[in-house]
Design an enzyme around this catalytic site. Sequence first.
Site, short mmCIF file in Angstrom:
data_model
loop_
_atom_site.label_atom_id
_atom_site.label_comp_id
_atom_site.label_asym_id
_atom_site.label_seq_id
_atom_site.Cartn_x
_atom_site.Cartn_y
_atom_site.Cartn_z
N TRP A 479 5.69 -3.47 4.14
CA TRP A 479 4.98 -3.28 2.87
C TRP A 479 6.01 -2.89 1.82
O TRP A 479 6.55 -1.80 1.86
CB TRP A 479 3.93 -2.18 3.07
N ASP A 480 6.21 -3.78 0.85
CA ASP A 480 7.28 -3.56 -0.13
C ASP A 480 6.70 -3.15 -1.48
O ASP A 480 5.50 -3.34 -1.76
CB ASP A 480 8.10 -4.86 -0.27
N ASP A 550 18.56 -0.99 0.85
CA ASP A 550 19.02 -2.39 0.93
C ASP A 550 20.52 -2.44 1.21
O ASP A 550 21.06 -3.51 1.45
CB ASP A 550 18.72 -3.12 -0.39
C1 GLA Z 1 13.25 -5.68 -1.22
C2 GLA Z 1 13.52 -5.16 0.17
C3 GLA Z 1 14.29 -6.17 0.96
C4 GLA Z 1 13.55 -7.49 0.99
C5 GLA Z 1 13.29 -7.95 -0.43
C6 GLA Z 1 12.43 -9.20 -0.44
O1 GLA Z 1 14.40 -5.70 -1.99
O2 GLA Z 1 14.17 -3.95 0.13
O3 GLA Z 1 14.50 -5.70 2.27
O4 GLA Z 1 12.34 -7.33 1.68
O5 GLA Z 1 12.64 -6.96 -1.19
O6 GLA Z 1 12.18 -9.64 -1.71
#
Ligand code: GLA
Length: 726
Positions: A479-480, A550
């Site tokens: 879930w982002d 990230d």
């Molecule tokens: C975010 C997340 C990444 C990936 C991207 C996808 O930046 O942190 O791990 O899921 O979105 O767009």
Amino acid sequence: MAISFNSENRIFKLDTSNATYAFQVFEAGYLIHLYYGAKIPDDNLAAFYYHGGFASFSPSRWEVENGNFSPDMSPMEYSTEGAGDFRLSALAIRNANGDNTTDVRYVSHKIIAGKPDLPAMPHLYLNSEGEADTLEVLTEDAVTGAKVTLVYTVFRNKPVITRHVRVENGSDRRMDLERIYSCCVEFPTMDYDMYHLYGRWSKERSLQVRPLAHGIQSICSKRGSSGHYHNPFVALATKNATEQYGEAYGFNFVYSGNFAAEVEVDSSCSTRLIMGINPESFGWVLEPGSTFVSPEVVMVYSNEGLGGMSRAFHDVYRENLVRGRWKTEKRPLLINSWEAAFFDFDAEKLFAFAERAKEMGIEMLVMDDGWFGKRDDDTTSLGDWFVNEKKLQGGLKSLVDRVHGIGMKFGIWYEPEMISPESELYKAHPDWCVHVANRANSVARHQYVIDMSRQDVRDNIFEQMYGVLSATPVDYLKWDFNRNITEAGSALLPPERQKEFFHRFVLGTYELMGRLTEAFPDMLIENCSGGGGRFDPGMFYYSPQIWCSDNTDPIERLTIQFGSSLCYPGSCMGAHVSACQRTDIDTRANVAMWGTFGYELDPCKLNEADYEAVKVQVKEYHRYYNVTHNGDLYRLITPFENAHRAAWMFVSKDKSEALFTAVVMRRPEYEAFFIRLQGLDPNAMYRDEATGEVYSGALLMNAGLNLTGTPITDGSSFTKYFTIVK
Ligand code: GLA
């Protein structure tokens, strides 16, 4: 009972496993804070902590102590606005007359076994009744009729107290809540350092330590989420506290939206700390009879330094915050497609990832962003949660069935709180995005935020998700949340309630997450927000793990993971081995082993040596799972204090195994390397599994290990695994 009330001196005493917290009902019903620190048996505290005395320009009350009492000079248990205390106020209510003078006094209290649930919000829960007791102190503003209840839950066998506050409008006229902090804690001196976690995208949760100074020092978020920039965590530790020694008081806010933690040192050199919803972006209309409940703060006391504080947070979060099947069940070892493919994949490519990963022992393939709508880059389709059959030929179910068919689990990515201006959903419902009248929306990553405060919006998103997830047996969901909130308003809220938007948004997200976890109780959820931009206890209530950052470079990860570990356990920290070139694959794995562990690379592009290395790492993951996921963490050398080397270890709860890891960030000036281990049983004998050497726990902790001769080149690392000799 962990809570007592002495009706003679009118002192409340709250006893955790190691600490006492005490306050008193003083004259005229003022609540005066007395003590928070190491456990004490008696409660003869009043004379010691009462400041009293006349101070110029500090207003006093004639009816109290013959005018010698001033709220401005006294340690107030819950400070209020405008009635004689000029320092930070925890509570301000604007009443029907238009002023916001707020003055609440003791009315009554009750002590109950257990911990009542916090409605609609994440909170610590109990596993058995006898774990904790709760004190509710009702106070009232006699002029306005505001009824304010201070709620404290005290854990009997953990060094933990939770707090929140409930406000009810007991009058027949409207009130407006302007600030409601969840806790206020007083310290008689300013002899503390303030610890907090700052950062940004890709560099989350570095440690900041600063001595308390006169005036206000604070951290906050106004972003609509807890954010990358400051974590809702603060600790005050006695001067010169270390990982092992000294007192540390940790405060963590169980909330995923705008927060503030403020510390004020006053003219008497005493300290007040408040933590709660950020009042700058908050307000709440309280109609007669209605109630507002604040989110919860978790307070931990340690007299075993910062390490003791962290381990207490880790234990209580693993046991009393994380929920569901994956709280205790071993989590599948995953590979995520993001850094391997970004948006450039189809069903065949993903299936090839799964096959190759399976050969190496990896257990789950996670399909990240790019599977829905027309999403080939980040400019479109958020909100269109239906499968892009151009990419996934034959549909999602066919891919999932194939992946399941080779014995792998399958995971999927969503960003439910967002909407792309370039999407079918936006075209159909342009008013569903977060916006304010007559103003163009700011964009971030080409997207808008969808209005989670609206039930109809949440229903739509839930139904779309339910449609996909009930038709296809998906094992995991990421879930982002990839932007922060600007132009914060909702088309449905009347003008006087627009100030409620941010909190309503957070409650809406919680509701949607709650529905999802109820509908799919077996699905493992991992939260994420551009890495670790919403890495807070509120989110851990809904998902047992959160993608930490990230940034997957193992050297960069050290500060991120050390910082995060101040209050969050490794079992919650999403950490993967990526294709990053800075170090060899072993160091990448040694660092990721601290967290949930997994892979974030193209398995088909691994060279033969790395392919074989992954097979070994998979075995190590299983071997070390218990100690890293359920054990105690000891930070031995932190990257905040040493520019060359970092080292840490995990010890299992029964002290039968330990995993030590050291990483060279930058070649040390000298080769000699001695280190004392921590947390072992001094009377037990331990075998170094690599060399077969046997040492007593006492030797390893007092004489230590001589690691001179271990690798010292930049980016090198090694582990040592010890098991108890029976
Ligand atoms: C975010 C997340 C990444 C990936 C991207 C996808 O930046 O942190 O791990 O899921 O979105 O767009």
